[in-house]
Design an enzyme around this catalytic site. Structure first.
Site, mmCIF file in Angstrom:
data_model
loop_
_atom_site.group_PDB
_atom_site.id
_atom_site.type_symbol
_atom_site.label_atom_id
_atom_site.label_comp_id
_atom_site.label_asym_id
_atom_site.label_seq_id
_atom_site.Cartn_x
_atom_site.Cartn_y
_atom_site.Cartn_z
ATOM 1 N N HIS A 125 -4.616 -20.889 11.763
ATOM 2 C CA HIS A 125 -6.008 -21.310 11.546
ATOM 3 C C HIS A 125 -6.844 -20.202 10.907
ATOM 4 O O HIS A 125 -7.573 -20.445 9.932
ATOM 5 C CB HIS A 125 -6.675 -21.765 12.844
ATOM 6 C CG HIS A 125 -8.153 -21.942 12.652
ATOM 7 N ND1 HIS A 125 -8.676 -23.065 12.052
ATOM 8 C CD2 HIS A 125 -9.192 -21.089 12.858
ATOM 9 C CE1 HIS A 125 -9.987 -22.907 11.923
ATOM 10 N NE2 HIS A 125 -10.324 -21.725 12.401
ATOM 11 N N GLY A 177 -11.071 3.522 1.222
ATOM 12 C CA GLY A 177 -11.966 4.297 2.075
ATOM 13 C C GLY A 177 -13.230 3.569 2.474
ATOM 14 O O GLY A 177 -14.187 4.181 2.931
ATOM 15 N N ASP A 210 -3.057 8.027 -1.946
ATOM 16 C CA ASP A 210 -4.361 8.686 -1.989
ATOM 17 C C ASP A 210 -4.486 9.644 -0.815
ATOM 18 O O ASP A 210 -3.652 9.644 0.089
ATOM 19 C CB ASP A 210 -5.508 7.664 -2.032
ATOM 20 C CG ASP A 210 -5.434 6.663 -0.882
ATOM 21 O OD1 ASP A 210 -4.360 6.535 -0.268
ATOM 22 O OD2 ASP A 210 -6.454 6.010 -0.603
ATOM 23 N N CYS A 248 -5.580 -27.347 13.509
ATOM 24 C CA CYS A 248 -6.739 -28.233 13.699
ATOM 25 C C CYS A 248 -6.352 -29.700 13.556
ATOM 26 O O CYS A 248 -7.006 -30.571 14.132
ATOM 27 C CB CYS A 248 -7.848 -27.858 12.724
ATOM 28 S SG CYS A 248 -8.578 -26.251 13.103
ATOM 29 N N ASP A 303 0.872 -1.169 0.000
ATOM 30 C CA ASP A 303 0.000 0.000 0.000
ATOM 31 C C ASP A 303 0.914 1.225 0.000
ATOM 32 O O ASP A 303 2.128 1.111 0.114
ATOM 33 C CB ASP A 303 -0.938 -0.025 1.201
ATOM 34 C CG ASP A 303 -0.195 0.185 2.504
ATOM 35 O OD1 ASP A 303 1.040 0.346 2.479
ATOM 36 O OD2 ASP A 303 -0.856 0.187 3.550
ATOM 37 N N SER A 304 0.335 2.403 -0.148
ATOM 38 C CA SER A 304 1.184 3.579 -0.346
ATOM 39 C C SER A 304 1.402 4.349 0.945
ATOM 40 O O SER A 304 2.181 5.285 0.983
ATOM 41 C CB SER A 304 0.532 4.504 -1.363
ATOM 42 O OG SER A 304 -0.721 4.910 -0.859
ATOM 43 N N GLY A 305 0.727 3.990 2.002
ATOM 44 C CA GLY A 305 0.933 4.692 3.267
ATOM 45 C C GLY A 305 -0.161 5.664 3.637
ATOM 46 O O GLY A 305 -0.245 6.100 4.779
ATOM 47 N N GLY A 306 -1.012 6.033 2.686
ATOM 48 C CA GLY A 306 -2.048 7.029 2.950
ATOM 49 C C GLY A 306 -2.932 6.661 4.131
ATOM 50 O O GLY A 306 -3.237 7.492 4.980
ATOM 51 N N CYS A 365 -5.981 -27.210 8.490
ATOM 52 C CA CYS A 365 -4.768 -26.505 8.917
ATOM 53 C C CYS A 365 -3.984 -27.308 9.967
ATOM 54 O O CYS A 365 -4.522 -28.188 10.637
ATOM 55 C CB CYS A 365 -5.095 -25.107 9.427
ATOM 56 S SG CYS A 365 -5.536 -24.992 11.166
ATOM 57 N N GLN A 380 -11.817 6.698 -4.711
ATOM 58 C CA GLN A 380 -12.283 7.242 -3.437
ATOM 59 C C GLN A 380 -13.702 7.766 -3.604
ATOM 60 O O GLN A 380 -14.360 7.447 -4.579
ATOM 61 C CB GLN A 380 -11.314 8.332 -2.938
ATOM 62 C CG GLN A 380 -10.004 7.780 -2.379
ATOM 63 C CD GLN A 380 -10.181 7.046 -1.045
ATOM 64 O OE1 GLN A 380 -11.271 6.997 -0.480
ATOM 65 N NE2 GLN A 380 -9.094 6.454 -0.548
ATOM 66 N N ASP A 409 -7.748 -7.466 1.392
ATOM 67 C CA ASP A 409 -6.744 -7.602 2.454
ATOM 68 C C ASP A 409 -7.385 -7.135 3.746
ATOM 69 O O ASP A 409 -8.335 -6.341 3.727
ATOM 70 C CB ASP A 409 -5.513 -6.738 2.169
ATOM 71 C CG ASP A 409 -5.738 -5.288 2.580
ATOM 72 O OD1 ASP A 409 -6.403 -4.560 1.837
ATOM 73 O OD2 ASP A 409 -5.280 -4.888 3.674
ATOM 74 N N CYS A 467 -11.360 -28.482 9.250
ATOM 75 C CA CYS A 467 -10.319 -27.560 8.785
ATOM 76 C C CYS A 467 -9.017 -28.321 8.552
ATOM 77 O O CYS A 467 -8.593 -29.112 9.397
ATOM 78 C CB CYS A 467 -10.103 -26.449 9.816
ATOM 79 S SG CYS A 467 -8.754 -25.331 9.390
HETATM 80 ZN ZN LIG Z 1 -7.844 -24.866 11.416
#
Ligand SMILES: [Zn+2]
Length: 375
Positions: free
Chosen positions: A333, A214, A145, A307, A93-96, A304, A187, A264, A302
């Site tokens: 997890h 935003g 931005d 689990c 990301d750009s930091g904004g 993972c 935006q 994200d 799950c």
């Molecule tokens: Zn799991």
């Protein structure tokens, strides 16, 4: 125009789409979730863990890395890929957004703020944010931005949106790395008309992909729906659409259904560090006393590591005693859950069954464990 990344839609089901984002460090099947590696690390995990949970692309924060250890240092250590030992795609990301919490002074040239690390004055301009990201070396860089905290009066949202457009143009002119893509950012707050205007003007600048910024800042689902609808309608169908900061189950399912591709969010890992698990049958805290002798895993379906190997009783013990392993295991997890949610969405879109998939995810979450909701 940057050729560093390309996007291909492979299946469409209503507005939802399954595609492939091709980058210099590999292909990312979409819709996709990016774990957040704020300081060049997804906290408590190493990059082997990330590969194992199924992450295909990782996000890192320009703001933090430019202050510590500095973009030159990251560049000297092989750029972000070498620095953090991650061979897959990276987006910065750009930091904004981070700057927003530092009470920045914003003028037409850029944004000035004090470093959260040592109080030093720092200035970030559209050109400077590009230069820093060219040094950091991710596959995808974002334009700077204009930060605006919502709710805000319409005229302030409009001024920030229009300035973001001018900054987008400056960023685009400053960007030189041909092995890196630069994405624009839409935006416009929660106003559909402003969103449409911002999206159309940003699209006209010809970016390789588009962030929708935003949002996921406390607006209602209906406000977000309208803002996304307006933005998506004005963006080119052949380019990837990234809803910045969104990562909760309901929010992601809805946005994928509206034609968004990339997400994200710090929540899956931040909640994990606080002892909270995301699961197909509802989210809850492992701290609860009645879990002390629970021999079952978080979710027996799950796949993972956590689990497969550990009981809820043990995870509760790790959390209650503050053991580091607890943070790692719950992060593994929660990321597996979130990445699996997107994986399932992709398969459902490909099969033309996206609406049924959303309904089955929601139905399972309604049949909760007796453990109740997140506090
Ligand atoms: Zn799991």
């Amino acid at each position: 125009m940057s050729e560093a990344v390309s996007f291909r839609v492979e299946h469409q089901d209503g507005a939802a789409r399954a595609g492939v984002l091709a980058t210099p460090h590999g292909a990312v099947p979409t819709p996709a979730f990016m774990p957040v590696g704020t300081r060049g690390t997804v906290r408590a995990l190493d990059t082997r863990d990330l590969a194992e949970v199924g992450a295909r692309i990782v996000l890192a924060n320009t703001y933090h890395l430019m202050l510590r250890p500095g973009a030159e240092t990251v560049a000297a250590l092989g750029g972000l890929h070498g620095f953090m030992a991650w061979e897959g795609p990276i987006l910065t990301d750009s930091g904004g957004y981070q700057v927003l919490s530092l009470e920045p002074r914003v003028d037409e040239d850029g944004v000035a703020f004090r470093s959260a690390y040592d109080g030093a004055r720092v200035r970030l301009t559209p050109e400077g944010a590009v230069a820093v990201q060219e040094q950091l070396g991710p596959d995808i860089a974002m334009i700077l931005d204009v930060p605006v905290a919502l709710p805000a009066p319409a005229d302030r949202v409009r001024r920030a949106m229009e300035r973001t457009l001018r900054w987008a143009e400056r960023a685009r002119a400053a960007h030189t790395r041909t092995d890196q893509a630069l994405f624009g950012i839409v935006q416009g707050g929660t106003d559909p008309e402003m969103r449409a205007e911002s999206a159309a003007a940003t699209a006209a600048l010809g970016f390789a992909g588009f962030g929708i910024g935003g949002l996921a800042v406390g607006e209602t689902p209906e406000e977000r729906h309208q803002a996304l609808e307006a933005a998506v309608a004005a963006l080119p169908p052949g380019r990837v659409r990234y809803v910045m900061g969104l990562g909760d189950t309901e929010g992601v399912l809805a946005a994928v259904g509206q034609g968004c591709d990339l997400f994200d969010c710090v929540w899956p890992t931040r909640l994990a560090r606080h002892g909270k698990v995301l699961s197909a049958r509802g989210d809850y805290s492992v701290r609860r006393a009645e879990l002390a002798e629970a021999g079952e895993p978080i979710d027996s379906d799950c796949p993972c590591l956590t689990c497969r190997r550990y009981s809820l009783g043990y995870l509760r013990h790790l959390r209650v005693t503050g053991e580091l392993l607890g943070m790692r295991l719950l992060s593994i997890h929660n990321l597996t859950y979130t990445l699996g949610l997107l994986d399932g969405a992709r398969r459902a879109v490909a099969a033309g069954k996206y609406a049924a998939y959303c309904e089955s995810v929601r139905a399972r979450r309604r049949t909760r464990h007796s453990r109740g909701r997140l506090p």
